[in-house]
Write a protein that holds these residues in place. Structure first.
Motif, PDB file in Angstrom:
ATOM      1  N   GLY A  42      46.421  75.487  49.050  1.00  0.00           N
ATOM      2  CA  GLY A  42      46.788  74.732  50.236  1.00  0.00           C
ATOM      3  C   GLY A  42      45.647  74.588  51.222  1.00  0.00           C
ATOM      4  O   GLY A  42      44.549  75.101  51.019  1.00  0.00           O
ATOM      5  N   GLY A  43      45.928  73.866  52.308  1.00  0.00           N
ATOM      6  CA  GLY A  43      44.936  73.665  53.358  1.00  0.00           C
ATOM      7  C   GLY A  43      44.678  72.198  53.635  1.00  0.00           C
ATOM      8  O   GLY A  43      45.136  71.317  52.910  1.00  0.00           O
ATOM      9  N   ARG A  44      43.927  71.980  54.711  1.00  0.00           N
ATOM     10  CA  ARG A  44      43.584  70.620  55.157  1.00  0.00           C
ATOM     11  C   ARG A  44      42.083  70.396  55.009  1.00  0.00           C
ATOM     12  O   ARG A  44      41.294  71.264  55.363  1.00  0.00           O
ATOM     13  N   VAL A  45      41.722  69.205  54.545  1.00  0.00           N
ATOM     14  CA  VAL A  45      40.319  68.862  54.357  1.00  0.00           C
ATOM     15  C   VAL A  45      39.966  67.636  55.202  1.00  0.00           C
ATOM     16  O   VAL A  45      40.764  66.718  55.340  1.00  0.00           O
ATOM     17  N   PHE A 111      41.023  72.188  60.446  1.00  0.00           N
ATOM     18  CA  PHE A 111      40.777  71.980  59.019  1.00  0.00           C
ATOM     19  C   PHE A 111      40.256  73.258  58.366  1.00  0.00           C
ATOM     20  O   PHE A 111      39.564  74.054  58.986  1.00  0.00           O
ATOM     21  N   ASP A 112      40.573  73.379  57.068  1.00  0.00           N
ATOM     22  CA  ASP A 112      40.146  74.526  56.267  1.00  0.00           C
ATOM     23  C   ASP A 112      38.888  74.215  55.464  1.00  0.00           C
ATOM     24  O   ASP A 112      38.190  75.119  55.020  1.00  0.00           O
ATOM     25  N   LEU A 113      38.622  72.936  55.256  1.00  0.00           N
ATOM     26  CA  LEU A 113      37.457  72.504  54.487  1.00  0.00           C
ATOM     27  C   LEU A 113      36.905  71.249  55.154  1.00  0.00           C
ATOM     28  O   LEU A 113      37.643  70.308  55.428  1.00  0.00           O
ATOM     29  N   ILE A 114      35.602  71.256  55.418  1.00  0.00           N
ATOM     30  CA  ILE A 114      34.919  70.098  55.995  1.00  0.00           C
ATOM     31  C   ILE A 114      33.876  69.629  54.988  1.00  0.00           C
ATOM     32  O   ILE A 114      33.080  70.432  54.484  1.00  0.00           O
ATOM     33  N   GLN A 135      35.903  71.800  69.825  1.00  0.00           N
ATOM     34  CA  GLN A 135      37.277  71.283  69.903  1.00  0.00           C
ATOM     35  C   GLN A 135      38.273  72.139  69.108  1.00  0.00           C
ATOM     36  O   GLN A 135      39.430  71.762  68.966  1.00  0.00           O
ATOM     37  N   ARG A 136      37.801  73.243  68.573  1.00  0.00           N
ATOM     38  CA  ARG A 136      38.640  74.166  67.779  1.00  0.00           C
ATOM     39  C   ARG A 136      39.334  73.450  66.611  1.00  0.00           C
ATOM     40  O   ARG A 136      40.532  73.639  66.360  1.00  0.00           O
ATOM     41  N   LEU A 137      38.566  72.647  65.898  1.00  0.00           N
ATOM     42  CA  LEU A 137      39.104  71.903  64.762  1.00  0.00           C
ATOM     43  C   LEU A 137      38.788  72.554  63.417  1.00  0.00           C
ATOM     44  O   LEU A 137      39.027  71.955  62.370  1.00  0.00           O
ATOM     45  N   LEU A 138      38.247  73.785  63.455  1.00  0.00           N
ATOM     46  CA  LEU A 138      37.972  74.540  62.234  1.00  0.00           C
ATOM     47  C   LEU A 138      38.829  75.797  62.243  1.00  0.00           C
ATOM     48  O   LEU A 138      38.881  76.506  63.245  1.00  0.00           O
ATOM     49  N   THR A 139      39.502  76.076  61.120  1.00  0.00           N
ATOM     50  CA  THR A 139      40.240  77.331  61.030  1.00  0.00           C
ATOM     51  C   THR A 139      39.238  78.476  60.916  1.00  0.00           C
ATOM     52  O   THR A 139      38.069  78.247  60.608  1.00  0.00           O
ATOM     53  N   GLU A 140      39.689  79.701  61.124  1.00  0.00           N
ATOM     54  CA  GLU A 140      38.768  80.856  61.077  1.00  0.00           C
ATOM     55  C   GLU A 140      38.205  81.105  59.681  1.00  0.00           C
ATOM     56  O   GLU A 140      37.178  81.745  59.535  1.00  0.00           O
ATOM     57  N   HIS A 141      38.852  80.592  58.654  1.00  0.00           N
ATOM     58  CA  HIS A 141      38.343  80.757  57.285  1.00  0.00           C
ATOM     59  C   HIS A 141      37.785  79.437  56.725  1.00  0.00           C
ATOM     60  O   HIS A 141      37.638  79.283  55.512  1.00  0.00           O
ATOM     61  N   CYS A 142      37.451  78.517  57.611  1.00  0.00           N
ATOM     62  CA  CYS A 142      36.956  77.193  57.223  1.00  0.00           C
ATOM     63  C   CYS A 142      35.649  77.291  56.428  1.00  0.00           C
ATOM     64  O   CYS A 142      34.774  78.094  56.733  1.00  0.00           O
ATOM     65  N   ILE A 143      35.548  76.437  55.422  1.00  0.00           N
ATOM     66  CA  ILE A 143      34.316  76.290  54.642  1.00  0.00           C
ATOM     67  C   ILE A 143      33.771  74.898  54.929  1.00  0.00           C
ATOM     68  O   ILE A 143      34.526  73.915  54.919  1.00  0.00           O
ATOM     69  N   VAL A 144      32.477  74.811  55.183  1.00  0.00           N
ATOM     70  CA  VAL A 144      31.829  73.531  55.456  1.00  0.00           C
ATOM     71  C   VAL A 144      30.826  73.250  54.341  1.00  0.00           C
ATOM     72  O   VAL A 144      29.960  74.083  54.051  1.00  0.00           O
ATOM     73  N   ILE A 158      24.733  77.175  62.888  1.00  0.00           N
ATOM     74  CA  ILE A 158      25.128  76.050  63.738  1.00  0.00           C
ATOM     75  C   ILE A 158      26.317  76.554  64.551  1.00  0.00           C
ATOM     76  O   ILE A 158      27.406  76.732  64.001  1.00  0.00           O
ATOM     77  N   ALA A 159      26.078  76.824  65.827  1.00  0.00           N
ATOM     78  CA  ALA A 159      27.077  77.466  66.703  1.00  0.00           C
ATOM     79  C   ALA A 159      27.519  78.761  66.023  1.00  0.00           C
ATOM     80  O   ALA A 159      26.679  79.613  65.766  1.00  0.00           O
ATOM     81  N   GLN A 160      28.805  78.896  65.673  1.00  0.00           N
ATOM     82  CA  GLN A 160      29.278  80.140  65.061  1.00  0.00           C
ATOM     83  C   GLN A 160      29.275  80.109  63.536  1.00  0.00           C
ATOM     84  O   GLN A 160      29.647  81.094  62.897  1.00  0.00           O
ATOM     85  N   LEU A 161      28.862  79.007  62.956  1.00  0.00           N
ATOM     86  CA  LEU A 161      28.811  78.892  61.497  1.00  0.00           C
ATOM     87  C   LEU A 161      27.480  79.381  60.962  1.00  0.00           C
ATOM     88  O   LEU A 161      26.433  79.098  61.542  1.00  0.00           O
TER      89      LEU A 161
END
Length: 179
Positions: A42-45, A111-114, A135-144, A158-161
């Protein structure tokens, strides 16, 4: 070009003729998903420069629930819509027909995946990822996932990533960022 694996595995994908987009090869696409998954529960991309939509369709095929695809080129939009039709699950996709910069202001859920493969890689990637985090559009477990020309040097942070993986495939470089 085709869907490499998952529910839609083996199905053909249309691509845009000409030089306005650079389709990710099946080999590179398979390598990307092996680096980050290869399957999801699951998740949003978010595919910010969707091109043919190939990467987001692959993500849905491999278990993501919903994809937002952003593309400003009208011909590419038609190809994306045809490729979405091929999945027979159009409710899992949303196409925003606008430039990436403008789309960022209409996104509201994280989103969970960018997926980022912009035409002017470094400048766009850093700017877009900073904004998405603000804008807090990345979940804490997001993968970019960033796909660039192999000559592009992205920062380690890049910022917190943080850059966690990087690999070159022919003329393409894949960079993976995580919190």
């Amino acid at each position: 070009m085709r869907v490499v694996s998952g529910n839609y595995g083996g199905r053909p994908l249309k691509t845009l003729a000409g030089k306005t987009t650079r389709p990710t090869t099946d080999k590179v696409k398979g390598a990307i998903f092996n680096m980050i998954g290869p399957y999801f529960d699951g998740g949003r991309v978010l595919d910010l420069f969707a091109g043919s939509g190939s990467l987001s369709i692959e993500a849905i095929s491999r278990g993501m629930d919903f994809a937002v695809m952003v593309e400003k080129d009208r011909l590419a939009q038609e190809v994306i819509l045809d490729n979405i039709k091929m999945t027979k699950e159009s409710e899992k996709f949303q196409l925003l027909k606008m430039p990436a910069d403008r789309s960022l202001s209409v996104l509201t859920e994280p989103f969970d995946l960018i997926l980022l493969d912009p035409p002017y890689a470094k400048e766009e990637i850093v700017k877009n990822l900073e904004y998405l985090q603000e804008q807090r559009l990345l979940t804490e477990h997001c993968i970019v996932v960033c796909e660039t020309d192999k000559t592009v040097e992205l920062p380690d942070k890049i910022a917190q990533l943080e850059l966690t993986k990087q690999k070159v495939y022919g003329i393409s470089k894949i960079s993976i960022y995580e919190f």
